[in-house]
Design a protein around this motif. Sequence first.
Motif, short mmCIF file in Angstrom:
data_model
loop_
_atom_site.label_atom_id
_atom_site.label_comp_id
_atom_site.label_asym_id
_atom_site.label_seq_id
_atom_site.Cartn_x
_atom_site.Cartn_y
_atom_site.Cartn_z
N ASP A 30 -9.42 13.23 6.52
CA ASP A 30 -8.33 13.00 7.47
C ASP A 30 -8.26 11.52 7.78
N PHE A 31 -7.08 10.92 7.54
CA PHE A 31 -6.91 9.49 7.71
C PHE A 31 -5.61 9.20 8.45
N ASN A 32 -5.41 7.93 8.75
CA ASN A 32 -4.15 7.44 9.30
C ASN A 32 -3.52 6.47 8.33
N THR A 33 -2.18 6.37 8.39
CA THR A 33 -1.57 5.21 7.79
C THR A 33 -2.11 4.02 8.57
N LEU A 34 -2.31 2.94 7.90
CA LEU A 34 -3.00 1.73 8.37
C LEU A 34 -4.52 1.82 8.17
N SER A 35 -5.00 2.92 7.59
CA SER A 35 -6.40 2.95 7.16
C SER A 35 -6.58 1.96 6.02
N HIS A 36 -7.80 1.41 5.90
CA HIS A 36 -8.10 0.48 4.81
C HIS A 36 -8.87 1.21 3.71
N LEU A 37 -8.33 1.16 2.52
CA LEU A 37 -9.00 1.70 1.34
C LEU A 37 -9.54 0.51 0.55
N ILE A 38 -10.87 0.40 0.49
CA ILE A 38 -11.50 -0.71 -0.19
C ILE A 38 -12.02 -0.23 -1.54
N GLY A 85 -6.16 0.26 -7.67
CA GLY A 85 -7.13 -0.57 -8.36
C GLY A 85 -7.95 -1.37 -7.37
N ALA A 86 -8.71 -2.33 -7.88
CA ALA A 86 -9.61 -3.12 -7.04
C ALA A 86 -8.82 -3.88 -5.97
N GLY A 87 -9.39 -3.90 -4.74
CA GLY A 87 -8.76 -4.63 -3.65
C GLY A 87 -8.91 -3.90 -2.33
N ASP A 88 -8.38 -4.52 -1.28
CA ASP A 88 -8.36 -3.93 0.06
C ASP A 88 -6.93 -3.46 0.31
N HIS A 89 -6.72 -2.15 0.32
CA HIS A 89 -5.38 -1.57 0.42
C HIS A 89 -5.17 -0.94 1.79
N VAL A 90 -4.15 -1.39 2.49
CA VAL A 90 -3.75 -0.74 3.74
C VAL A 90 -2.82 0.41 3.36
N LEU A 91 -3.16 1.61 3.79
CA LEU A 91 -2.41 2.79 3.35
C LEU A 91 -1.12 2.95 4.14
N GLU A 92 -0.20 2.04 3.89
CA GLU A 92 1.14 2.14 4.47
C GLU A 92 1.98 3.06 3.59
N THR A 93 3.05 3.56 4.15
CA THR A 93 3.87 4.51 3.40
C THR A 93 4.40 3.91 2.10
N LEU A 106 5.27 14.28 -0.67
CA LEU A 106 4.77 15.59 -0.26
C LEU A 106 4.73 15.73 1.25
N ARG A 107 4.54 14.62 1.96
CA ARG A 107 4.37 14.67 3.41
C ARG A 107 5.37 13.74 4.07
N ASN A 108 5.85 14.12 5.22
CA ASN A 108 6.79 13.30 5.97
C ASN A 108 6.01 12.28 6.80
N LEU A 109 5.52 11.25 6.15
CA LEU A 109 4.76 10.21 6.83
C LEU A 109 5.71 9.30 7.60
N VAL A 110 5.28 8.86 8.76
CA VAL A 110 6.10 8.00 9.60
C VAL A 110 6.23 6.63 8.97
N PRO A 124 -0.93 10.50 10.95
CA PRO A 124 -2.12 11.09 10.32
C PRO A 124 -1.74 11.84 9.05
N PHE A 125 -2.67 11.92 8.11
CA PHE A 125 -2.45 12.73 6.92
C PHE A 125 -3.80 13.21 6.40
N HIS A 126 -3.75 14.32 5.70
CA HIS A 126 -4.95 14.94 5.12
C HIS A 126 -4.90 14.73 3.62
N VAL A 127 -5.95 14.14 3.07
CA VAL A 127 -5.97 13.86 1.64
C VAL A 127 -7.42 13.70 1.20
N GLU A 128 -7.69 13.99 -0.06
CA GLU A 128 -9.02 13.77 -0.62
C GLU A 128 -9.00 12.47 -1.41
N VAL A 129 -10.04 11.66 -1.24
CA VAL A 129 -10.11 10.38 -1.92
C VAL A 129 -11.28 10.41 -2.91
#
Length: 210
Positions: A24-32, A52-60, A69-73, A79-84
């Motif tokens: 369970d994450f939020n948009t604006l989470s950081h995926l490193i 790929g490699a980098g620091d990704h902010v999970l914006e829509t 699949l999801r109506n993200l703001v 919030p959204f549910h996803v497996e990483v």
Amino acid sequence: MAIQEVIKYEGDNKTLIYKHPAEDFNTLSHLIVHESQEAVLFSDGQALDLFGAGDHVLETKNIPLLSKLRNLVTGGVSPFHVEVYFINLATMLDIIWGTPSQVTVQDPVYRYSYNAGANGSFGLKVVDSRKLLINLVGTEQNLTIEHIQKYFKDLITTRVKNYIAVELGRYSYNTINQQLDEISEGVSARIKEDIASYGIDILNFFVSSV
């Protein structure tokens, strides 16, 4: 749930795929994602966005397939549910294999029969993360070198035994060790074709001894 999460994996080189424990994450989470890694978002049984490699902010705008699949703001925090899954793209070498049983071969010169088995090693590299996740990993939490050896043991054993049962009949027993390069190339070509469907490339497949 926190407004911002940090999603990363720093593991060993024997792990090909690692599933992050949080889902369970939020948009604006950081995926490193570190060098020699990829990360795939997985939702509802589908492998979606790949990073790929980098620091990704999970914006829509960065997760378009998930957004379908999801109506993200848009422009806000949702919030959204996803497996990483983190996929190790580094080349892995010196994976050991061997035939647990032997085949009967007839020496073409001396006309006697003998039993033959083989062993050796190979390397591998993930070339298609989505394909590997869908076709091999399924719901597993991780995928290691030990899993690869287990999953492909029967395939490798079958290909090697079938090959040497035919090809060793061309050489006298006393000259087999001089043909190991040719035998390695022949078996490797067959195994590479089989395993390509899993998103894996086999490298440096060697028959060390017969």
